[in-house]
Every structure is written in C-alpha cells, then in structure tokens.
Design an enzyme around this catalytic site. Structure first.
Site, PDB file in Angstrom:
ATOM      1  N   GLU A  40       0.858  -1.190   0.000  1.00  0.00           N
ATOM      2  CA  GLU A  40       0.000   0.000   0.000  1.00  0.00           C
ATOM      3  C   GLU A  40       0.894   1.239   0.000  1.00  0.00           C
ATOM      4  OE1 GLU A  40      -2.334   0.839   3.516  1.00  0.00           O
ATOM      5  OE2 GLU A  40      -3.501   2.364   2.475  1.00  0.00           O
ATOM      6  N   GLU A  65       4.770   4.856   3.867  1.00  0.00           N
ATOM      7  CA  GLU A  65       4.306   6.223   4.142  1.00  0.00           C
ATOM      8  C   GLU A  65       5.512   7.142   4.274  1.00  0.00           C
ATOM      9  OE1 GLU A  65       1.264   7.921   4.283  1.00  0.00           O
ATOM     10  OE2 GLU A  65       2.690   9.560   4.578  1.00  0.00           O
ATOM     11  N   ASP A 115      -2.765  11.739  -2.757  1.00  0.00           N
ATOM     12  CA  ASP A 115      -2.846  13.200  -2.866  1.00  0.00           C
ATOM     13  C   ASP A 115      -3.079  13.581  -4.331  1.00  0.00           C
ATOM     14  OD1 ASP A 115      -2.300  13.498  -0.144  1.00  0.00           O
ATOM     15  OD2 ASP A 115      -0.148  13.391  -0.488  1.00  0.00           O
ATOM     16  N   LYS A 119      -2.585  21.101  -9.163  1.00  0.00           N
ATOM     17  CA  LYS A 119      -1.909  21.990 -10.108  1.00  0.00           C
ATOM     18  C   LYS A 119      -1.078  21.183 -11.099  1.00  0.00           C
ATOM     19  CE  LYS A 119      -1.909  26.098  -7.361  1.00  0.00           C
ATOM     20  NZ  LYS A 119      -1.361  26.693  -6.168  1.00  0.00           N
ATOM     21  N   ASP A 151     -11.664   9.753  -4.010  1.00  0.00           N
ATOM     22  CA  ASP A 151     -12.897  10.541  -3.974  1.00  0.00           C
ATOM     23  C   ASP A 151     -12.832  11.631  -5.041  1.00  0.00           C
ATOM     24  OD1 ASP A 151     -10.694  11.743  -2.500  1.00  0.00           O
ATOM     25  OD2 ASP A 151     -12.064  13.427  -2.246  1.00  0.00           O
ATOM     26  N   GLU A 189      -8.998   5.333   6.283  1.00  0.00           N
ATOM     27  CA  GLU A 189      -9.443   6.455   7.120  1.00  0.00           C
ATOM     28  C   GLU A 189     -10.172   7.509   6.275  1.00  0.00           C
ATOM     29  OE1 GLU A 189      -6.013   5.727   7.333  1.00  0.00           O
ATOM     30  OE2 GLU A 189      -5.667   5.159   9.411  1.00  0.00           O
ATOM     31  N   TYR A 190      -9.564   7.884   5.161  1.00  0.00           N
ATOM     32  CA  TYR A 190     -10.183   8.897   4.292  1.00  0.00           C
ATOM     33  C   TYR A 190     -11.511   8.399   3.738  1.00  0.00           C
ATOM     34  CZ  TYR A 190      -6.515  12.443   4.099  1.00  0.00           C
ATOM     35  OH  TYR A 190      -5.649  13.469   4.417  1.00  0.00           O
TER      36      TYR A 190
HETATM   37  C1  LIG Z   1      -4.633  11.703   1.362  1.00  0.00           C
HETATM   38  S1  LIG Z   1      -3.650  10.700   2.335  1.00  0.00           S
HETATM   39  C2  LIG Z   1      -4.512   9.130   2.310  1.00  0.00           C
HETATM   40  C3  LIG Z   1      -4.113   8.217   3.425  1.00  0.00           C
HETATM   41  C4  LIG Z   1      -4.722   6.806   3.395  1.00  0.00           C
HETATM   42  N1  LIG Z   1      -4.287   6.075   2.214  1.00  0.00           N
HETATM   43  C5  LIG Z   1      -6.225   6.847   3.456  1.00  0.00           C
HETATM   44  O1  LIG Z   1      -6.860   6.545   2.429  1.00  0.00           O
HETATM   45  O2  LIG Z   1      -6.769   7.146   4.501  1.00  0.00           O
HETATM   46  C6  LIG Z   1      -2.275  10.371   1.226  1.00  0.00           C
HETATM   47  C7  LIG Z   1      -1.060   9.836   1.949  1.00  0.00           C
HETATM   48  O3  LIG Z   1      -0.085   9.463   0.980  1.00  0.00           O
HETATM   49  C8  LIG Z   1       1.200   9.852   1.442  1.00  0.00           C
HETATM   50  N2  LIG Z   1       2.072   9.993   0.264  1.00  0.00           N
HETATM   51  C9  LIG Z   1       1.928  10.904  -0.736  1.00  0.00           C
HETATM   52  N3  LIG Z   1       2.918  10.773  -1.640  1.00  0.00           N
HETATM   53  C10 LIG Z   1       3.715   9.755  -1.199  1.00  0.00           C
HETATM   54  C11 LIG Z   1       4.912   9.159  -1.686  1.00  0.00           C
HETATM   55  N4  LIG Z   1       5.496   9.608  -2.808  1.00  0.00           N
HETATM   56  N5  LIG Z   1       5.452   8.143  -0.997  1.00  0.00           N
HETATM   57  C12 LIG Z   1       4.886   7.702   0.168  1.00  0.00           C
HETATM   58  N6  LIG Z   1       3.763   8.238   0.692  1.00  0.00           N
HETATM   59  C13 LIG Z   1       3.171   9.246   0.023  1.00  0.00           C
HETATM   60  C14 LIG Z   1       0.933  11.169   2.180  1.00  0.00           C
HETATM   61  O4  LIG Z   1       1.969  11.477   3.087  1.00  0.00           O
HETATM   62  C15 LIG Z   1      -0.396  10.870   2.854  1.00  0.00           C
HETATM   63  O5  LIG Z   1      -0.221  10.316   4.143  1.00  0.00           O
END
Ligand SMILES: C[S@@+](CC[C@H](N)C(=O)[O-])C[C@H]1O[C@@H](n2cnc3c(N)ncnc32)[C@H](O)[C@@H]1O
Length: 215
Positions: A40, A65, A115, A119, A151, A189-190
């Site tokens: 994941e 993460e 994320d 942009k 989403d 969680e999201y």
């Molecule tokens: C919007 S959160 C979603 C968290 C979780 N997957 C959920 O659905 O609840 C996106 C997560 O991806 C991590 N993330 C973004 N780019 C990443 C990367 N290049 N490598 C590792 N983690 C990354 C961010 O730090 C953040 O914690």
C-alpha cells in the site's frame, strides 16, 4: 498533516518498521511468509493495511508512508493491534520503491486516496503519474494488479488516461464503489469520512498488458 511529536519519536521503537528495506529486496515473501504480497503506497495512519492483513492472514502486507507523523501513528497502531508477522511498514518515498522491491515481486499495489496534486506543474508527484506507473509495471508480478480508490474525480480521470497510455488494461471499474457492499475490501481512514458524507468512491483495477506480461 501537523507534526505529531510522539509519533515521530515512536518510529525508532516500532517492531513493524523495517529500517533497511533494501536488505529484503527479492525476499519479502519469505520474510512475511506469504505467497501473495500487497504493497500500500501512502498508507496514512495505517488502517487499511492493518485491517486487510487481519482479513487475509495468509497474505503479506507492506505499508509505505513518507510523512513522519502519519508513519509513526501507523507504526504504533500496527504494534498495538497486530500480533502477526505478515505486516510491515516502510518510512519512505514511493520514488524509491525499486530500491526495496525486485522486479515481479509485488502481487497487488494499493493506491488509496492518493494526494491529487491539482496543479498541473505538480502532476509528476501524483502516484499515478507515468513515471510511477513505469516503476510499478516492473515490480508487479505477471498477473499482478494495481487497485486504486479515490474521492477525486479529476485525479480519477487523469489516472485512467495514464494507466491506458502506459501499458495497463482495465480489469474493474466503479464510480460509486460503496453503493454495494464490499466485505472483501476494508475502508481506509479517508474513505470512511467520504462515505459518511455520502460522497461517491471511484475505484479502478489494472493489470499489465499481455505483451508486458512476458517480462
Ligand atoms: C490523502 S492521504 C490518504 C491516506 C490513506 N491512504 C487513506 O486513504 O486514509 C495520502 C497519503 O499518501 C502519502 N504519500 C503521498 N505521496 C507519497 C509518496 N510519494 N510516498 C509515500 N507516501 C506518500 C501522504 O503522506 C499521505 O499520508
């Protein structure tokens, strides 16, 4: 996410955190004692990998993460709630996946609520950008899958084109995934927050194109 000091401090004490993941390159299945390896990417506070590892005790799960605080919170959750040795955590950036995993080693990659980086100038940071997809393609096993949930309609549209243009075939698709019950797939969680608000969840599943399967 705001810095959570205890979580950052906790990281070095976690029994699930793999400090040198490169030493397990090519050996994750042996290490996690499994035939099917899930990774994941961007696990946040860790619910998805934790509860999926409970639902599929035969499979191995590696959660990745990059955010210190989120990773520390996931580490604590794993240590407190998971007794098994089929679950591991990496604190790092997905750019480095190829340093930690061998070609064909991963069976399922999960991209959960990545994320969106709306942009255009940050498009390369999206986890479904062609640069990441090229890496995933090498790391996925012959019949391996990428399962993506979001989403965000714009990220979903962007991602579908990136997958189609970079050697992937669509296996499954929904624009309202939680309309039906899916006991086989836990909520992140999201996802819980969006479902509570009644927002639709977009989901797509991809495999490598046949000619790429010969790798
Ligand atoms: C919007 S959160 C979603 C968290 C979780 N997957 C959920 O659905 O609840 C996106 C997560 O991806 C991590 N993330 C973004 N780019 C990443 C990367 N290049 N490598 C590792 N983690 C990354 C961010 O730090 C953040 O914690």
């Amino acid at each position: 996410m705001r810095k959570v000091k205890w979580a950052v401090d906790y990281l070095s004490n976690s029994s699930h955190l793999i400090e040198s993941p490169e030493t397990l390159k090519g050996q994750w299945k042996e290490f996690l004692q499994c035939d099917t390896l899930h990774v994941e990417i961007g696990c946040g506070k860790g619910n998805y990998s934790l509860f999926m590892s409970m639902l599929y005790p035969q499979d191995g799960f590696v959660a990745l993460e990059k955010n210190d605080s989120a990773c520390g919170m996931a580490a604590k959750k794993f240590d407190e709630q998971s007794q098994d040795n089929h679950l591991a955590l990496i604190h790092g950036d997905a750019c480095d996946l190829s340093n930690w995993f061998a070609d064909n080693e991963i069976d399922i990659i999960h991209l959960n609520f990545s994320d969106p980086w709306p942009k255009k100038r940050y498009a390369k940071r999206r986890l479904s950008n062609e640069k990441f997809l090229a890496q995933y393609k090498n790391l996925l096993s012959k019949d391996g899958q990428i399962q993506m949930k979001t989403d965000n309609a714009s990220l979903f549209e962007y991602s579908i084109l990136e997958f189609l243009n970079n050697g992937f075939v669509l296996v499954d698709f929904s624009v309202d995934y939680r309309r039906d019950e899916h006991k086989e797939d836990v909520l992140t969680e999201y996802e819980e927050k969006f479902v509570e608000k009644g927002q639709p969840i977009y989901r797509c599943v991809w495999k490598k194109k046949y000619e790429d399967n010969t790798k």
